[in-house]
Each structure stands twice: as C-alpha cells, then as structure tokens.
Design an enzyme around this catalytic site. Structure first.
Site, PDB file in Angstrom:
ATOM      1  N   GLY A 144       0.807  -1.223   0.000  1.00  0.00           N
ATOM      2  CA  GLY A 144       0.000   0.000   0.000  1.00  0.00           C
ATOM      3  C   GLY A 144       0.829   1.256   0.000  1.00  0.00           C
ATOM      4  CB  SER A 146       1.086   3.095  -4.778  1.00  0.00           C
ATOM      5  OG  SER A 146       0.996   3.942  -5.912  1.00  0.00           O
ATOM      6  CB  VAL A 278      -3.269 -10.661  -8.803  1.00  0.00           C
ATOM      7  CG1 VAL A 278      -2.627 -10.569  -7.426  1.00  0.00           C
ATOM      8  CG2 VAL A 278      -4.557  -9.849  -8.853  1.00  0.00           C
ATOM      9  CB  ILE A 279       2.557 -10.381  -9.559  1.00  0.00           C
ATOM     10  CG1 ILE A 279       2.664  -9.712 -10.936  1.00  0.00           C
ATOM     11  CG2 ILE A 279       3.819 -11.168  -9.227  1.00  0.00           C
ATOM     12  CD1 ILE A 279       3.708  -8.608 -11.015  1.00  0.00           C
ATOM     13  CE1 TYR A 461      12.726   9.322  -4.927  1.00  0.00           C
ATOM     14  CE2 TYR A 461      13.370  11.149  -3.506  1.00  0.00           C
ATOM     15  CZ  TYR A 461      12.568  10.054  -3.763  1.00  0.00           C
ATOM     16  OH  TYR A 461      11.614   9.653  -2.852  1.00  0.00           O
TER      17      TYR A 461
END
Lengths: 541, 541
Positions: A144, A146, A278-279, A461
């Site tokens: 979760g 992301s 779904v992996i 970044y």
C-alpha cells in the site's frame, strides 16, 4: 462478520497507519515533532505557524459498503473478508502527498467495498473469476505504499470494488542455491523476504525507501528500483520468473536465465501495476549475503563534477553498489536541518557510496571507485556519514507526516535520462517546480539527487518542499506536478524511474510511449481482462 | 523492370549466395571441400560415399510473380523493386539446414512475389500501409540468416507476399559519446556497424556467428546474443531505444537508461520477429573500443568440472567476456578434424576464455577469472588456441555447405536453463537426438558447448551431425528437432536461447509461454497489425 476494530495481534490488520507512514500507533500516542533545528526551514518556506492533525478515524467520510461478501468468504474464509472502518480506510489510498492530505482531512470516499485476503495463488485466481462474474473491480494491494495512486480504488463503471490484500501470501516457496534463485510469494515484505533469505545465507539486495512495508509482488508490479540498484540491479533484472493470475487465466513465466522465445512476457507483466492481473509468485535472482557493507560519505566540488564522476564510474563498470549525489540545494537543506548525513562543507556537494560483498571484493572495488572519484575532485568525508545514511535510509516518509502537521507540502518525483541531457533535465524540472509554485505564492525548495546509475544515464530524484495552500492543496500540487512532468518529457526524461505510472501519471503515458504503444498494451489488457475489472484507471488502460 | 541478373556491383544484390552461406560465388567457381582429415568423421557417420551439389539457379522451381509492382515502385523507385529469379530465390528462405536442403534441391516455392528495398523509415511505413491496403503479406529481411524460418515467406491467406529487404537502411544516424549510445538504421550489418562505430573509437561488441551478414534490426527482432554476450550483454540489454513501423502506426521507444513507465515496450518489440512491425532504427548502448583483446584456450578435467567453474565465475561477477566450454564429444570432434582450436588432451575438455578492454582492465579481470578457473581444475593451454578460435569464430556455417555436399546432416540447436538443471538438460537433449536419429538408422554425433553465462544459468548449444536420409531429409530432421525441443521443455530449458522462434519453433511457443501469454501477444498483434499481414506464421501469431 468482521471485528469492529482489528486488535494488534490480528495478522490481517493494516500494516501502515491509516493516515500516514509507519506501523499503526495507539490512539492518542504522541506524534513525533520536527526538531527545533528545522525552524529556519519552516520560516524560509513561510509555514511556521501551522499546527494541524489528522481527523479521528470515526470522523472519516466513508461510503457504506453494499457488497454481499458471502461469495468472497466462501473462497477465503469469513475472517479473511473485511469491511470494518479501519480496514477499508487503510486501503482507501496509497501514500502520495495528496493521498495523505485527503486521508488526514477525513476523505476516504474511494475506499474499497471490502478487503479480501487470499491465502494462495489458487484463491487469487478464484477471486478474479468471482469478481469477473459479479462485475466487481479488483485492486491488488501489497504494502500500500504507492505514491502514484496505484492502489486507490476506482470502480471504472463496475458495481463495486474490492481490494485484494496479498499479505497472507508471505511464504518463501523455494530456494535454489545452485542457480542462486529463490521463489517468493507476492505478499512478502522486504524484511520478511530478507530474513527468510538470510536463513540460507542469501540476499536479494532490493531496498527501496518503502522496504519495510512494500512487497515482492508490488516491486515487480511497479518496476521498482532499490537504493542499491546500481550494484544489485533493478527489479526488472532481478526477476527470473513469475506467476500472474489474470481473469483469462494464469501467465506463467518459468524461471530462465535468458530466452529468445519471442517478446519477453516477464517485461510485460513487470510494470503492469495490477492492470493485467495479480502477480502471485516471483522467482528472484539472489546472491550470497554480503559479509561486509561499507558506506562512505564523499564530497565533490560541484554537482556537475560529481555527476561526471558518477558517469565515469558507471561507464567504467567501477560504480559502487549504492551511489548517490546530492545537489547544492539538497546539501544546503541537509545542513539546515542537520538531520541527515549527506551534508558537506560550504561550496561542496555530498555523495554517499556503498559497497557490499566479501571483504576482499569490497576492498578491491572501493579502491577502484575511489581512484575514479578522486580524479574528478572527490574527497572522502572522514565522518561516519555513510553509515548514518544507511541507518536512516527509510526515514524520509516518516518525516513527511510531521511536515504535514506543520503545513508543509512535501513530495518527491523522479525521472531518468541519458547522461548527455541530465543537466538540462535537472534544470528544467527544478525550474518548472519553482516557477509553478512560486507563481502561487509558495516558492518551494527543490532538492535533487542522482541515485541510480547506468552506463547511458541516471535517475534524478527531486524532493519538493513548500508551504501548503491550505484548502487548495490538490490544485497547488497538481499544477506543480503537471509542469514538472511536462518538463521531464520535453527534456529527454521519463515520467518515472521507479515510482511507476499508477493513476497519477496515466495522463502522460501516451506522451511517454506513443499512441501505438499504448494501443498494444490496451489490446493485451483487453484479452487478459476482457471486462476491465483489473485495477481500473491504472496506466490509463 | 529488374535486371536479368544482378551484377556484382549492384548495391541491392543478394549478400548471401542463394543456396548457402557466404557471399555469392561466380558460377562454376570451385567449391571448398572437406579436408582429408575429415574422412574418419564421414566414415563414422556412414556418409562417406556421397557427393552432391545444388541444382543450377535456372533449374530452381519458382512460381511466377503475379504482383503488380507499380505501386511499390511508386514508393521506393523502380530499381528498388526486384522480381528477378536470383533475387526472389535468394529471399525464399533463411539458412537453416532444411532451408539449404530445399534450396539446393531446387525448391524455392515459397519465394516472395517481389523484393522491395525501402530507403528510409518513412518508406517502410508507406510500404506497410500499401501492403495493408493491397492485402499483401510482408516479410522483413535483414541479413536473411535466420535458422528458424524467420524470413521464409508465408502468404497466410493474403494474395501475395513481398519481402522488405532493409539493406538500404545502412546508416549510422547519430552517436552520443557522453551517454555512450549510437543510433543505427536497421539494415546495418555487423561489419558496417562496427566500422562506423570504430570511426568514433566505439564498439557494440555484438558478434553472433552470423555477424558478417546479419543486421542491427535482425538482432533486435530475434532477441539475438553475440558470442561475447557474457561480457557485453545480449541485444535485449544493448537496446536503449528503437523505432518500429507497424500497420497501425509507429512504435517509438525513446532511448532511456531505465524507466518505470509501465510494461517495457522495448521488450515487446525485441523478439517480435517482424510479426508486429518492422524495426527501422535502434539506439544501442556502445562502449569504447577495447585496446586489448586477449583470448586463451583452457582445459578442464571434465565438462561437469568446467561447468562448475563457469558457474562460479558468473556468480562471482568474474566471468570473461567470452566463455565457452565444449563437452567431451565436441572436443573429440575437434580433435578428429583438427580444424578447430578448442581441442584438448585426451580425457580433458576445452574452453575458450576472452577478455576485452584496456590493458590494465584485461590484466586484472583475466587474473581474477584465472584464479577461479584454476580452483576448479582449469589449466591454460599454452598454444594459440584462443586466437585461433577468434579467427575462426564465423567459420562454421561455411563448413556446413561442404558437409551438405557430402551427404551430412549438419544443424545446430540451442537452449538455456538454470545451473541446477543444466546437466540434466544437456543429457536429455543429447539423448533425444541420439535416440531419434539412431532409430532412423542414422546415429548422430551430438556436440555441445556452453557459450553464454548468467548468474542463474547458461546456454547450451548443440551441433548435430548425421548421415542424411537422402530423399527424406525433412522427416529425418523434423523427428529429431521435435524430440530435442520437447526434451528442452521437459527439463527446464527454453526452446531458444538466441535463434528465436520463427516458424520452426512456433508449434512449441504455447508450451513455452502458456496459453494466456500467447493470447496477450496475439492481442497486441491484432491491434498493431489488424489484417495480419506482418510475417504470417512467425511466432505462430
């Protein structure tokens, strides 16, 4: 059917607190605060006077779940289907800046109707068939973590949405010591995987900043890169094989060192972000656990000189396993808050180099790297900055929660480009962020570092800090994000080096890969997921 | 419209002689013969008494071309559309054993109706649109060296087939010395590319056995690996970007060092073998041309010991850039014909190690490799076997033509598998070939070597020699090929490490990648090539 509140010992309880980073904290537990050293930063940003906190869980706005959970319970068991408030809110969003802004303000309107915890790849397949039949959208959920909207449920016109939390798929399936591969279930987190591998004397060496919470399946689904990817390789190189359940059947890529049997299906599934399926299992290329880890702080006379050193290192195959170079502004910020190792004397920029391996190997490689770095004006910093960086390598997202309490917009973006355009790319993205946020009266600090090296280029970044426009946080950040993303595309960059596309970058995917490329992906999705139930909206598919 | 016979100075003339390997020979030129040292081999195979030769070009059976070439000439010019006998026959097939058997016997029944030579990526796009409109199948053609039927035209229900010979796309488009990338048009052959790069002090280092004739576009389309791929990487790693014309529009993958923007489209186009479109340009990751090339012959006490040495080298990142290990039977064969460097004393097997780079780098890496190799019983061979191997590295396909004259079936197959199953894989494939050909009364010699190393496994390359069953060559080889391919799949191997799928491996692609995977590829093809004109039959799509 579901407990009113999941007790701490509940193995299916959310692993991140619902409004931010880190494990759930007991209600009323004191929140970490910014150190007083950060006051000048808050003043500089014009955000000194804010003190705000997330709403209480009970006050979060949550649409009632209208899903009949019985068919799901029939597959996974009653306890593995959750519709309680905490579980739904904790699965309502990922962990982008705007996710947190919305959650803290009590908006969990996108929460799934239920969270289902499959216990096996076979149950995942059954659940996909069930959702396909019942017209229910499916959101695969690993850690979760992301930051691009990858786990934020969208119904996509379907009658409900369930999140498949893969946390029960937490088993190391097998280890092949001869071939140095290990097969892991998709829900294993970084620490779980590394500790299971350590029992065999092995490591994957994949350490994204989300390492504590993110999962093997999530890494593969989002084309993740760890902080040591320069040495260990990004996840796309570390995956030898995988299994991916789709509504149209399972894709099985057997573990192989190489093959010329047509287009590489592994690389179609890697980065597919749940939009195809779904992996459930990944066979990973692992290595003997290093006996020695050596991390050093270095300084360079300028970002340009440091970048030239990194380019030379990468092109001479002499790069450290971890190689990070902060720009002047990131160094100034580190110096300001004194909370970070990568500081450097005035007029210098800072780098972190790390090597891992057996003692002789580390010694030999570090000496090679050092020779190249010195030729570009690099100097070792005598302190323990390298080890300090390593100790704090997962800390930044925790800090963000605290900055949010103080009214600070704190977000990151990343890109990658060829060496010949990297300077231009950094200038353009930094400039776009400064111009957009400056025009809104919230001039930002834009920090940048290089953290992943390739022979032909590197990642950039960016960290953006600005005063929040309270009440207009979304408009504020959307404007900045759009300007930065367009600058990336206009100056030879990609919209993401390792955060993936999710829903947030989807509007730019056609610019990134072209209409024909996007069409090909849409066609593949149409065949594997004919009713479009898989993670609607992700990748814009 | 087309000259009766292409003169030698014609830039569009076939680059391979129509019935075999090597540049076209003047009619009646004496054919090389086997050295007398090969007599024991012919006796052992039971093929001593055959002397046969290809039919004359005039006697080749060729269906008349019924295509109206005017619309094609309108795109590329009259001289760039060829329908003469030599051109059509030279584009009728690739260079597999059975291709040569058929061509030598005068069967060019599959020849294209015309061969069109586009002069630019834009002309390629125009030609695809034209073929789509006219219902004409398109076969992209680089060097024509496919050994899996990749360029053998199939109409696939369309009214005609044209071959697009990309030989005019022979330009180095640009060089980026800072990023170490170079953009090449698809039709550049190995020597053309390397000589253009050499002017910039650069190299790609991609040297498949077909190097003299095969092309940049063909390498990418077939997921090729060069003999030095252990050091330089296979083509899938060397491609930073590409352009691919499809009937539905162009796929453009911008050169990037890395990206997490969804599934990797580069890896969908690489290995697509012309079934999705025509690769017109490739941006390649190049390197400074090595100052030193050091090739050595080594011996090991057994294939198993040598393989263990190679595994250790690969897993310690200490492998030479070229690392090849011949098995006992290959060594015996080399000793028999004395034509090859990789011989070894009785009871030993032979290896070739090669390092390329600057002097210090080669010295350092060769010393590391040697330490590991010696620990596994490896010994340097004092002769110049390494350099002999390098000098003869492209020779084998020339020899095959001569063996065919003497009634010898000579073909190669290759696979790759994980180290833990590599021994089993070699035994199974060798056994399948011996059993099948033995049962037909033509017991073969099956030679094997390892030639491409990875941390998790390696390739296995088999050479099969047997007496031809004259008049039943196809049945004979098909039986052997099927048995070998099934053995590969049953023992953890892939159907191809670097020869690709073409039409010959297509029946096994579903076993290799599964029904769902094949479906996804079919869907992508359906979108990019809606009328199925692109290289029908290839990949079974």
């Amino acid at each position: 059917m579901t407990p009113a509140a999941a007790p701490a010992t509940d193995p299916l309880a959310p692993r991140l607190r619902w409004f931010g980073w880190g494990p759930p904290t007991p209600p009323g537990a004191p929140e970490m605060d910014l150190p007083p050293e950060a006051d000048p930063l808050l003043h500089e940003l014009g955000a000194a006077d804010v003190h705000q906190h997330p709403v209480a869980l009970e006050d979060v706005r949550l649409a009632p779940s209208t899903l009949d959970t019985a068919p799901f319970a029939a597959v996974v068991g009653e306890d593995a289907v959750r519709t309680d408030r905490l579980t739904r809110v904790a699965h309502a969003a990922g962990r982008s800046y705007l996710d947190l802004v919305r959650l803290r303000a009590g908006d969990a309107s996108g929460a799934p109707d239920a969270v289902v915890h499959p216990g096996s790849p076979e149950q995942v397949a059954e659940l996909l068939a069930l959702c396909d039949r019942l017209d229910v959208a499916v959101v695969p959920f690993g850690g979760g973590t992301s930051v691009v909207g990858g786990v934020n449920p969208q119904r996509g016109g379907h009658r409900a949405a369930v999140t498949l939390d893969l946390g029960r798929l937490d088993r190391l399936v097998s280890v092949d010591r001869v071939s140095l591969t290990a097969t892991a279930q998709a829900g294993m987190t970084g620490p779980a995987l590394e500790s299971a591998l350590a029992e065999h004397g092995l490591t994957l060496g994949h350490h994204p900043q989300s390492f504590e919470f993110s999962t093997v399946g999530g890494w593969a689904a989002t084309r993740s890169a760890g902080q040591a990817s320069t040495g260990y390789g990004a996840i796309a190189e570390l995956v030898a094989g995988l299994r991916c359940a789709t509504p149209a059947g399972e894709i099985v890529c057997r573990p192989l060192p190489a093959t010329a049997a047509g287009p590489d299906l592994r690389q179609l599934v890697i980065g597919s972000e749940g939009a195809l399926g779904v992996i459930t299992e990944v066979t990973l290329r692992v290595r003997p656990a290093p006996a020695v880890r050596r991390y050093e702080a270095w300084t360079f006379p300028s970002f340009a000189a440091g970048a030239e050193a990194l380019r030379t290192l990468a092109q001479a195959a002499a790069a450290p396993d971890v190689a990070r170079l902060s720009d002047e502004e990131e160094v100034r910020m580190n110096r300001l808050v004194a909370a970070h190792a990568a500081a450097a004397p005035e007029g210098q920029v800072a780098a972190i180099f790390g090597w891992e391996g057996d003692a002789e190997d580390v010694e030999r490689r570090a000496a090679r790297s050092a020779r190249v770095a010195r030729a570009h004006g690099g100097r070792t910093d005598p302190g323990d900055g390298g080890e300090q960086w390593r100790a704090g390598r997962y800390a930044a997202p925790y800090l963000r929660d605290v900055l949010l309490n103080r009214g600070v917009l704190a977000e990151t973006l990343e890109t990658a480009g060829e060496w010949s355009r990297l300077g231009e790319l950094r200038t353009a993205v930094t400039g776009a962020l400064q111009a957009t946020l400056g025009a809104r009266g919230t001039p930002p600090l834009v920090l940048c570092h290089i953290s992943h090296l390739y022979a032909d280029g590197a990642s950039l970044y960016f960290t953006v800090l600005a005063a929040q426009q309270l009440g207009a946080e979304a408009e504020q950040w959307h404007a900045a994000k759009a300007a930065a993303t367009e600058a990336m595309l206009a100056h030879g960059g990609t919209v993401s080096h390792h955060h993936a596309v999710g829903r947030d970058h989807a509007p730019w995917l056609a610019d990134e890969i072209g209409a024909a490329g996007l069409d090909a992906l849409r066609a593949a999705k149409g065949r594997l997921d004919p009713h479009g139930i898989m993670n609607p909206g992700v990748l814009g598919l």
